[in-house]
Scaffold this motif. Structure first.
Motif, PDB file in Angstrom:
ATOM      1  N   VAL A 116      36.723  54.694  36.424  1.00 51.23           N
ATOM      2  CA  VAL A 116      35.935  54.116  35.329  1.00 51.23           C
ATOM      3  C   VAL A 116      36.859  53.579  34.233  1.00 51.23           C
ATOM      4  CG1 VAL A 116      34.266  54.643  33.517  1.00 51.23           C
ATOM      5  CG2 VAL A 116      33.923  55.551  35.816  1.00 51.23           C
ATOM      6  N   ALA A 117      37.927  54.327  33.931  1.00 52.89           N
ATOM      7  CA  ALA A 117      38.869  53.872  32.911  1.00 52.89           C
ATOM      8  C   ALA A 117      39.566  52.589  33.355  1.00 52.89           C
ATOM      9  CB  ALA A 117      39.900  54.961  32.628  1.00 52.89           C
ATOM     10  N   ASN A 118      39.953  52.515  34.619  1.00 50.76           N
ATOM     11  CA  ASN A 118      40.590  51.300  35.134  1.00 50.76           C
ATOM     12  C   ASN A 118      39.631  50.116  35.110  1.00 50.76           C
ATOM     13  OD1 ASN A 118      43.008  52.622  35.596  1.00 50.76           O
ATOM     14  ND2 ASN A 118      42.546  53.049  37.735  1.00 50.76           N
ATOM     15  N   ALA A 119      38.373  50.362  35.453  1.00 54.01           N
ATOM     16  CA  ALA A 119      37.371  49.293  35.410  1.00 54.01           C
ATOM     17  C   ALA A 119      37.172  48.801  33.978  1.00 54.01           C
ATOM     18  CB  ALA A 119      36.053  49.785  35.999  1.00 54.01           C
ATOM     19  N   ALA A 120      37.187  49.713  33.035  1.00 55.04           N
ATOM     20  CA  ALA A 120      37.035  49.318  31.628  1.00 55.04           C
ATOM     21  C   ALA A 120      38.218  48.459  31.176  1.00 55.04           C
ATOM     22  CB  ALA A 120      36.903  50.555  30.748  1.00 55.04           C
ATOM     23  N   LYS A 121      39.423  48.839  31.585  1.00 58.88           N
ATOM     24  CA  LYS A 121      40.603  48.043  31.229  1.00 58.88           C
ATOM     25  C   LYS A 121      40.513  46.646  31.826  1.00 58.88           C
ATOM     26  CE  LYS A 121      43.858  51.895  30.795  1.00 58.88           C
ATOM     27  NZ  LYS A 121      45.025  52.557  31.404  1.00 58.88           N
ATOM     28  N   LEU A 122      40.100  46.563  33.094  1.00 56.89           N
ATOM     29  CA  LEU A 122      39.971  45.261  33.744  1.00 56.89           C
ATOM     30  C   LEU A 122      38.900  44.408  33.063  1.00 56.89           C
ATOM     31  CD1 LEU A 122      40.283  46.269  37.507  1.00 56.89           C
ATOM     32  CD2 LEU A 122      41.956  45.026  36.124  1.00 56.89           C
ATOM     33  N   THR A 123      37.835  45.029  32.622  1.00 51.68           N
ATOM     34  CA  THR A 123      36.778  44.300  31.923  1.00 51.68           C
ATOM     35  C   THR A 123      37.296  43.717  30.612  1.00 51.68           C
ATOM     36  OG1 THR A 123      35.106  45.752  32.896  1.00 51.68           O
ATOM     37  CG2 THR A 123      34.466  44.507  30.935  1.00 51.68           C
ATOM     38  N   VAL A 124      38.059  44.512  29.885  1.00 51.88           N
ATOM     39  CA  VAL A 124      38.634  44.033  28.615  1.00 51.88           C
ATOM     40  C   VAL A 124      39.581  42.867  28.876  1.00 51.88           C
ATOM     41  CG1 VAL A 124      40.169  44.661  26.718  1.00 51.88           C
ATOM     42  CG2 VAL A 124      38.336  46.207  27.397  1.00 51.88           C
ATOM     43  N   GLN A 125      40.419  42.988  29.924  1.00 54.02           N
ATOM     44  CA  GLN A 125      41.338  41.898  30.253  1.00 54.02           C
ATOM     45  C   GLN A 125      40.580  40.636  30.637  1.00 54.02           C
ATOM     46  OE1 GLN A 125      43.870  43.481  33.323  1.00 54.02           O
ATOM     47  NE2 GLN A 125      45.128  44.655  31.889  1.00 54.02           N
ATOM     48  N   ALA A 126      39.500  40.786  31.414  1.00 53.76           N
ATOM     49  CA  ALA A 126      38.699  39.626  31.814  1.00 53.76           C
ATOM     50  C   ALA A 126      38.056  38.965  30.592  1.00 53.76           C
ATOM     51  CB  ALA A 126      37.635  40.054  32.814  1.00 53.76           C
ATOM     52  N   GLU A 127      37.566  39.777  29.659  1.00 53.96           N
ATOM     53  CA  GLU A 127      36.967  39.220  28.440  1.00 53.96           C
ATOM     54  C   GLU A 127      38.001  38.450  27.623  1.00 53.96           C
ATOM     55  OE1 GLU A 127      35.197  42.505  26.393  1.00 53.96           O
ATOM     56  OE2 GLU A 127      33.459  42.561  27.714  1.00 53.96           O
ATOM     57  N   GLU A 128      39.217  38.975  27.547  1.00 55.39           N
ATOM     58  CA  GLU A 128      40.270  38.283  26.795  1.00 55.39           C
ATOM     59  C   GLU A 128      40.606  36.948  27.453  1.00 55.39           C
ATOM     60  OE1 GLU A 128      43.420  41.154  26.678  1.00 55.39           O
ATOM     61  OE2 GLU A 128      42.527  42.267  25.012  1.00 55.39           O
ATOM     62  N   LYS A 129      40.669  36.940  28.790  1.00 60.35           N
ATOM     63  CA  LYS A 129      40.961  35.692  29.489  1.00 60.35           C
ATOM     64  C   LYS A 129      39.823  34.690  29.326  1.00 60.35           C
ATOM     65  CE  LYS A 129      44.217  37.577  32.785  1.00 60.35           C
ATOM     66  NZ  LYS A 129      44.547  37.847  34.187  1.00 60.35           N
ATOM     67  N   MET A 130      38.592  35.176  29.346  1.00 60.16           N
ATOM     68  CA  MET A 130      37.451  34.279  29.144  1.00 60.16           C
ATOM     69  C   MET A 130      37.478  33.677  27.735  1.00 60.16           C
ATOM     70  SD  MET A 130      35.707  33.937  31.873  1.00 60.16           S
ATOM     71  CE  MET A 130      34.231  33.205  31.228  1.00 60.16           C
ATOM     72  N   ASP A 131      37.865  34.463  26.753  1.00 67.63           N
ATOM     73  CA  ASP A 131      37.983  33.947  25.385  1.00 67.63           C
ATOM     74  C   ASP A 131      39.044  32.856  25.316  1.00 67.63           C
ATOM     75  OD1 ASP A 131      36.001  35.629  24.477  1.00 67.63           O
ATOM     76  OD2 ASP A 131      37.402  37.144  23.671  1.00 67.63           O
ATOM     77  N   LEU A 132      40.162  33.078  26.023  1.00 71.02           N
ATOM     78  CA  LEU A 132      41.241  32.098  26.032  1.00 71.02           C
ATOM     79  C   LEU A 132      40.777  30.802  26.701  1.00 71.02           C
ATOM     80  CD1 LEU A 132      44.221  31.654  25.312  1.00 71.02           C
ATOM     81  CD2 LEU A 132      44.802  32.503  27.579  1.00 71.02           C
ATOM     82  N   ILE A 133      40.074  30.931  27.816  1.00 71.36           N
ATOM     83  CA  ILE A 133      39.550  29.752  28.503  1.00 71.36           C
ATOM     84  C   ILE A 133      38.553  29.020  27.612  1.00 71.36           C
ATOM     85  CG2 ILE A 133      38.080  29.016  30.432  1.00 71.36           C
ATOM     86  CD1 ILE A 133      39.476  31.208  32.106  1.00 71.36           C
ATOM     87  N   ASP A 134      37.720  29.764  26.926  1.00 71.49           N
ATOM     88  CA  ASP A 134      36.740  29.171  26.010  1.00 71.49           C
ATOM     89  C   ASP A 134      37.441  28.376  24.916  1.00 71.49           C
ATOM     90  OD1 ASP A 134      34.104  28.708  25.067  1.00 71.49           O
ATOM     91  OD2 ASP A 134      34.376  30.297  23.562  1.00 71.49           O
ATOM     92  N   GLU A 135      38.523  28.943  24.375  1.00 73.66           N
ATOM     93  CA  GLU A 135      39.285  28.226  23.346  1.00 73.66           C
ATOM     94  C   GLU A 135      39.867  26.932  23.905  1.00 73.66           C
ATOM     95  OE1 GLU A 135      42.242  30.874  21.800  1.00 73.66           O
ATOM     96  OE2 GLU A 135      40.763  32.280  21.002  1.00 73.66           O
ATOM     97  N   LYS A 136      40.380  26.970  25.138  1.00 77.59           N
ATOM     98  CA  LYS A 136      40.958  25.773  25.754  1.00 77.59           C
ATOM     99  C   LYS A 136      39.893  24.711  25.988  1.00 77.59           C
ATOM    100  CE  LYS A 136      44.768  28.123  28.055  1.00 77.59           C
ATOM    101  NZ  LYS A 136      45.374  28.485  29.344  1.00 77.59           N
ATOM    102  N   VAL A 137      38.718  25.136  26.446  1.00 78.59           N
ATOM    103  CA  VAL A 137      37.626  24.188  26.682  1.00 78.59           C
ATOM    104  C   VAL A 137      37.185  23.553  25.365  1.00 78.59           C
ATOM    105  CG1 VAL A 137      35.212  24.012  27.393  1.00 78.59           C
ATOM    106  CG2 VAL A 137      36.847  25.235  28.831  1.00 78.59           C
TER     107      VAL A 137
END
Length: 149
Positions: free
Chosen positions: A74-95
């Motif tokens: 569960v802790a690893n899944a939470a970390k991966l979720t946070v990383q995915a959200e950060e990458k999505m924010d970065l992609i959103d900024e680029k778009v």
């Protein structure tokens, strides 16, 4: 006279209560200051910690065939979720930057086409400026992404 008797009774109860409280505090302090009690507590906590580690290992072993997530999963899944959200924010900024650049290009093309002397060089310059802006944006986001990792 009853008020004086009541006050005297309350004062004597207060004195007895304070005496009992002091004796109880002294008793607790004496118990805590004993070295053998501390050693016993240390030994018990070490045994409890070892038992908890064994239990955690057993749960992780059982989780594989029974197919249920462990606390670590569960802790690893939470970390991966946070990383995915950060990458999505970065992609959103680029778009958003790309959309803004496209709007600027549309405005500059519209302005250059409104001139009677719209030259292909002006359009090429606008496209070149847009490319430089996008390259700078991608370079800055790539460097910040590599710095995060």
């Amino acid at each position: 006279m009853t008020i004086n008797h009541t006050e005297a009774l309350l004062n004597s109860i207060k004195k007895v209560g304070m005496k009992v409280e002091k004796e109880l505090n002294d008793s607790i302090q004496n118990s805590l200051n004993k070295e053998d009690v501390l050693k016993d507590m240390l030994t018990r906590s070490e045994v409890a910690a070892a038992a908890m580690k064994k239990l955690q290992h057993a749960i992780e072993t059982l989780s594989i065939p029974l197919n249920f997530p462990t606390k670590t999963d569960v802790a690893n899944a939470a970390k991966l979720t946070v990383q995915a959200e950060e990458k999505m924010d970065l992609i959103d900024e680029k778009v958003m930057a790309l959309a803004q650049s496209m709007e600027e290009l549309k405005r500059s093309l519209a302005a250059s086409s409104s001139n009677s002397k719209s030259e292909p060089n002006e359009i090429l310059k606008a496209l070149s400026d847009l490319k430089q802006t996008l390259d700078q944006e991608l370079e800055s986001s790539s460097s910040s992404e590599s710095a995060d990792q």
